[in-house]
Design a protein around this motif. Structure first.
Motif, short mmCIF file in Angstrom:
data_model
loop_
_atom_site.label_atom_id
_atom_site.label_comp_id
_atom_site.label_asym_id
_atom_site.label_seq_id
_atom_site.Cartn_x
_atom_site.Cartn_y
_atom_site.Cartn_z
N GLN A 133 17.89 17.91 14.11
CA GLN A 133 16.82 17.83 13.10
C GLN A 133 16.76 19.09 12.25
O GLN A 133 16.61 19.01 11.02
CB GLN A 133 15.47 17.58 13.78
N ALA A 155 18.31 16.80 20.00
CA ALA A 155 17.60 16.19 18.87
C ALA A 155 16.95 17.26 17.99
O ALA A 155 17.03 17.19 16.75
CB ALA A 155 16.55 15.21 19.37
N LEU A 181 24.48 1.94 16.31
CA LEU A 181 23.41 2.88 16.03
C LEU A 181 22.55 3.07 17.28
O LEU A 181 22.11 2.10 17.88
CB LEU A 181 22.54 2.36 14.87
N ILE A 234 16.06 10.77 15.93
CA ILE A 234 17.40 11.08 15.41
C ILE A 234 18.28 9.85 15.55
O ILE A 234 18.35 9.23 16.62
CB ILE A 234 18.05 12.26 16.18
N LYS A 235 18.96 9.50 14.48
CA LYS A 235 19.90 8.38 14.51
C LYS A 235 21.30 8.92 14.81
O LYS A 235 21.76 9.86 14.17
CB LYS A 235 19.91 7.66 13.16
N GLY A 273 21.63 10.89 9.77
CA GLY A 273 21.73 11.27 11.18
C GLY A 273 23.07 11.93 11.45
O GLY A 273 23.63 12.59 10.59
N GLU A 284 19.17 5.51 18.60
CA GLU A 284 18.13 6.38 18.07
C GLU A 284 17.28 6.90 19.22
O GLU A 284 16.86 6.15 20.10
CB GLU A 284 17.26 5.63 17.07
N GLU A 285 17.07 8.21 19.19
CA GLU A 285 16.25 8.85 20.22
C GLU A 285 15.60 10.07 19.61
O GLU A 285 16.24 10.82 18.86
CB GLU A 285 17.13 9.23 21.41
#
Length: 107
Positions: A14, A10, A54, A60-61, A25, A56-57
């Motif tokens: 990012q 992640a 989708l 972050i998608k 993402g 998300e964690e």
């Protein structure tokens, strides 16, 4: 069905989203290639595609197309350095075998 990211993956995603000036993402999918049959494919996402799953964690998608999902369901995406090699690592419980170079896999 689920795909997960480690904190290291992640953070890496990012950094690259910021470097490229944004995006929604990352898209994770598979493509047919290599000596074992399939390889992971990663692309930045600026616009979602209808039908995408989708996940998300850590903010972050992660977008996955419905055709790829059965082959990568349960996969954890990690990022790390091993000696001089640096990159994403995919821990896929569906993987039955991979080629010697690690570029492709089969389920």
């Amino acid at each position: 069905m689920a795909i997960s990211l480690t904190q290291a993956a992640a953070d890496h995603i990012q950094r690259h989203l910021k470097k490229r000036g944004g995006g929604l993402g990352l898209r994770l999918g598979i493509r047919l290639t290599g000596c074992s049959g399939m390889a992971y494919k990663l692309d930045f996402v600026d616009e979602a595609t209808p039908g995408d799953q989708l996940f998300e964690e850590y903010g972050i998608k992660l977008f996955v197309d419905p055709k790829s999902l059965p082959f990568i369901d349960g996969t954890q995406v990690d990022y790390g350095r091993d000696g001089l090699n640096e990159g994403f690592k995919f821990i896929n419980p569906n993987e039955k075998a991979s080629c010697g170079c690690g570029e492709s896999f089969t389920v």
